[in-house]
Write a protein that holds these residues in place. Structure first.
Motif, PDB file in Angstrom:
ATOM      1  N   UNK A 100       0.799  -1.225   0.000  1.00  0.00           N
ATOM      2  CA  UNK A 100       0.000   0.000   0.000  1.00  0.00           C
ATOM      3  C   UNK A 100       0.826   1.266   0.000  1.00  0.00           C
ATOM      4  N   UNK A 101       2.128   1.175  -0.337  1.00  0.00           N
ATOM      5  CA  UNK A 101       2.992   2.356  -0.389  1.00  0.00           C
ATOM      6  C   UNK A 101       2.939   2.968  -1.789  1.00  0.00           C
ATOM      7  N   UNK A 102       2.313   4.142  -1.893  1.00  0.00           N
ATOM      8  CA  UNK A 102       2.169   4.816  -3.180  1.00  0.00           C
ATOM      9  C   UNK A 102       3.138   5.987  -3.319  1.00  0.00           C
ATOM     10  N   UNK A 167       3.023  -0.309  -9.424  1.00  0.00           N
ATOM     11  CA  UNK A 167       2.825   0.348 -10.712  1.00  0.00           C
ATOM     12  C   UNK A 167       2.870   1.872 -10.562  1.00  0.00           C
ATOM     13  N   UNK A 168       2.285   2.373  -9.477  1.00  0.00           N
ATOM     14  CA  UNK A 168       2.320   3.824  -9.217  1.00  0.00           C
ATOM     15  C   UNK A 168       3.759   4.278  -8.988  1.00  0.00           C
ATOM     16  N   UNK A 180      -1.814   7.840 -13.803  1.00  0.00           N
ATOM     17  CA  UNK A 180      -1.806   7.161 -15.104  1.00  0.00           C
ATOM     18  C   UNK A 180      -1.908   5.649 -14.967  1.00  0.00           C
ATOM     19  N   UNK A 181      -1.816   5.145 -13.736  1.00  0.00           N
ATOM     20  CA  UNK A 181      -1.970   3.706 -13.523  1.00  0.00           C
ATOM     21  C   UNK A 181      -3.355   3.238 -13.953  1.00  0.00           C
ATOM     22  N   UNK A 189      -6.570  -0.398 -23.547  1.00  0.00           N
ATOM     23  CA  UNK A 189      -5.177   0.040 -23.473  1.00  0.00           C
ATOM     24  C   UNK A 189      -4.377  -0.620 -22.351  1.00  0.00           C
ATOM     25  N   UNK A 190      -5.034  -1.432 -21.538  1.00  0.00           N
ATOM     26  CA  UNK A 190      -4.397  -1.966 -20.350  1.00  0.00           C
ATOM     27  C   UNK A 190      -3.079  -2.677 -20.595  1.00  0.00           C
ATOM     28  N   UNK A 191      -3.072  -3.642 -21.490  1.00  0.00           N
ATOM     29  CA  UNK A 191      -1.867  -4.441 -21.731  1.00  0.00           C
ATOM     30  C   UNK A 191      -0.751  -3.593 -22.334  1.00  0.00           C
ATOM     31  N   UNK A 192      -1.112  -2.694 -23.254  1.00  0.00           N
ATOM     32  CA  UNK A 192      -0.112  -1.840 -23.898  1.00  0.00           C
ATOM     33  C   UNK A 192       0.486  -0.873 -22.884  1.00  0.00           C
ATOM     34  N   UNK A 193      -0.361  -0.235 -22.069  1.00  0.00           N
ATOM     35  CA  UNK A 193       0.120   0.702 -21.056  1.00  0.00           C
ATOM     36  C   UNK A 193       1.007  -0.006 -20.043  1.00  0.00           C
ATOM     37  N   UNK A 194       0.611  -1.203 -19.638  1.00  0.00           N
ATOM     38  CA  UNK A 194       1.395  -1.987 -18.678  1.00  0.00           C
ATOM     39  C   UNK A 194       2.791  -2.267 -19.234  1.00  0.00           C
TER      40      UNK A 194
END
Length: 219
Positions: A100-102, A167-168, A180-181, A189-194
């Motif tokens: 939970x560390x952002x 990810x953040x 942007x996460x 766009x999920x897979x491409x952004x990842x």
């Protein structure tokens, strides 16, 4: 919350405080409520707010037994940024100290280490579930228990929050806002952004989210 000043850049008017919770908070002189020295390791008290520190005041010195925890936290944080870690160690840290560390940054190695071990553990848990179900039900065609899948089904929701957090921090590492996460969870766009966020190189040098992660060299 208590913490210690990690760094302050007077020319650009920004700095970082290592909180006793192990997280690093950014601040400027406008966040100070009194004139005080901003030397490294100065003990302060502040109000945390989404990765930033406000209402900063100099903390009164306490006996060594009471200040031991902040000092240990500070040393652990600085040691963590000073050396690179193994893939399994990154995964365990994401599920432990960084759950939970952002705030802060995560290099490519940390990002991919988490997701690699996430799927390894998930497959292992499902494999264990299949074997356990076979041991309980035998090889009969009649319906039986599926209790063996419970560990895997519990692991997935438990790992969702650290997955978003890493990810953040990866976005912070490349100099982008963590919001942007959300692109990683859109159907189109999920897979491409990842993939893009995971492959972009770290922003070399210190940025607003902290110093460059350990093991990252010049671009």
């Amino acid at each position: 919350m208590r913490g210690t000043v990690f760094h302050y850049d007077q020319d650009h008017d920004y700095g970082y405080i290592n909180g006793v919770d192990g997280k690093r908070y950014i601040f400027s002189r406008a966040d100070l409520t009194q004139n005080m020295t901003l030397a490294r390791r100065t003990l302060v008290e502040f109000t945390p707010d989404d990765g930033t520190a406000h209402d900063i005041v100099a903390a009164k010195s306490t006996p060594s037994s009471a200040s031991g925890a902040p000092q240990q936290r500070r040393r652990a944080t600085e040691n963590r940024t000073a050396r690179s870690m193994g893939l399994w160690a990154y995964f365990l840290r994401a599920l432990g100290d960084d759950y939970g560390n952002f705030t802060g940054r995560a290099c490519r190695k940390e990002f991919w280490a988490f997701h690699l071990w996430f799927y390894v553990v998930l497959v292992a848990l499902f494999g264990f579930g299949i074997l356990l179900n076979l041991a309980i039900n035998g090889f009969d065609d009649r319906p039986g228990t599926s209790i063996g899948y419970i560990p895997a089904l519990l692991f997935v929701p438990a790992a969702i929050l650290p997955s978003i957090a890493v990810a953040v921090r990866r976005l912070h590492d490349i100099g982008l806002t963590g919001w942007l996460v959300l692109l990683c969870y859109t159907p189109a766009l999920g897979a491409v952004a990842f993939l893009i966020f995971g492959l972009l190189p770290s922003q070399f040098g210190e940025n607003r989210w902290g110093p460059v992660p350990a093991g990252v060299g010049p671009a």
